[in-house]
Scaffold this motif. Sequence first.
Motif, short mmCIF file in Angstrom:
data_model
loop_
_atom_site.label_atom_id
_atom_site.label_comp_id
_atom_site.label_asym_id
_atom_site.label_seq_id
_atom_site.Cartn_x
_atom_site.Cartn_y
_atom_site.Cartn_z
N UNK A 42 0.87 -1.18 0.00
CA UNK A 42 0.00 0.00 0.00
C UNK A 42 0.90 1.23 0.00
N UNK A 43 0.29 2.39 -0.06
CA UNK A 43 1.08 3.61 0.00
C UNK A 43 1.21 4.13 1.43
N UNK A 44 0.32 3.65 2.32
CA UNK A 44 0.33 4.07 3.73
C UNK A 44 -0.23 2.95 4.57
N UNK A 45 0.41 2.65 5.70
CA UNK A 45 -0.05 1.57 6.57
C UNK A 45 0.18 1.94 8.03
N UNK A 46 -0.82 1.67 8.87
CA UNK A 46 -0.69 1.87 10.30
C UNK A 46 -1.05 0.58 11.01
N UNK A 47 -0.16 0.12 11.89
CA UNK A 47 -0.37 -1.09 12.67
C UNK A 47 -0.52 -0.70 14.14
N UNK A 48 -1.64 -1.13 14.76
CA UNK A 48 -1.90 -0.87 16.17
C UNK A 48 -1.58 -2.12 16.97
N UNK A 49 -1.15 -1.92 18.22
CA UNK A 49 -0.78 -3.03 19.09
C UNK A 49 -1.50 -2.93 20.43
N UNK A 50 -1.73 -4.10 21.03
CA UNK A 50 -2.27 -4.21 22.39
C UNK A 50 -1.36 -5.16 23.15
N UNK A 51 -1.42 -5.08 24.48
CA UNK A 51 -0.66 -6.02 25.30
C UNK A 51 -1.44 -7.31 25.48
N UNK A 52 -0.75 -8.43 25.38
CA UNK A 52 -1.39 -9.71 25.66
C UNK A 52 -1.23 -10.03 27.14
N UNK A 53 -1.65 -11.23 27.53
CA UNK A 53 -1.60 -11.61 28.95
C UNK A 53 -0.18 -11.67 29.48
N UNK A 54 0.80 -11.76 28.62
CA UNK A 54 2.21 -11.77 29.04
C UNK A 54 2.84 -10.38 28.99
N UNK A 55 1.99 -9.36 28.78
CA UNK A 55 2.44 -7.96 28.72
C UNK A 55 3.32 -7.68 27.49
N UNK A 56 3.17 -8.51 26.46
CA UNK A 56 3.91 -8.32 25.21
C UNK A 56 3.00 -7.62 24.21
#
Length: 173
Positions: A42-56
């Motif tokens: 693509x020409x632009x991409x945004x990836x969002x993250x959350x913490x899992x149960x291991x705080x990763x």
Amino acid sequence: ITWSEGVDISFDPSESSDNPSIQDIIFRGNVNVVSPDGLFSSNWMQMFFEKNEREKAVPSRLLAREKVRAWNEDQTIWADDLEVTFIVEDMEEEPAAEETGSSSLMGNGTRVKDVFANGDVQVLMADGARVFADHLVADAKQEQVVLTGEDVVIARDDMLIDHGRHVELERRN
């Protein structure tokens, strides 16, 4: 992952450690992702993250804009805009990447949950079937797809559906 114009990384401002979690990453300009799962551009991409149960930090959502193309062995999707949500599955039920000889770009256990595509949506299936629509909503786990638009078209060697406005497809087992 490659890009030509820039990348911005945001970290969780509420964390006081020396190793804060990533909140999101924005890639700009000719973004290309190559993984064992397939190809993405693509020409632009945004990836969002959350913490899992291991705080990763694990991927939770991807947004892509402008000339989006996503390919795997089953299909290719083109669209103006694409949003993908992810779910992290229980790792105790799945073999480790070392055991299977493969690894996912998103990390072991992270799978696509939903896909939303908008604007000049086209899908080419591995069997040669083609789909044209304005909007696509897909539930990966349920294997359901809803196509909408002014003129939804599904074409295969043995079938043509055209002039539709709302088509729902479900994979049979």
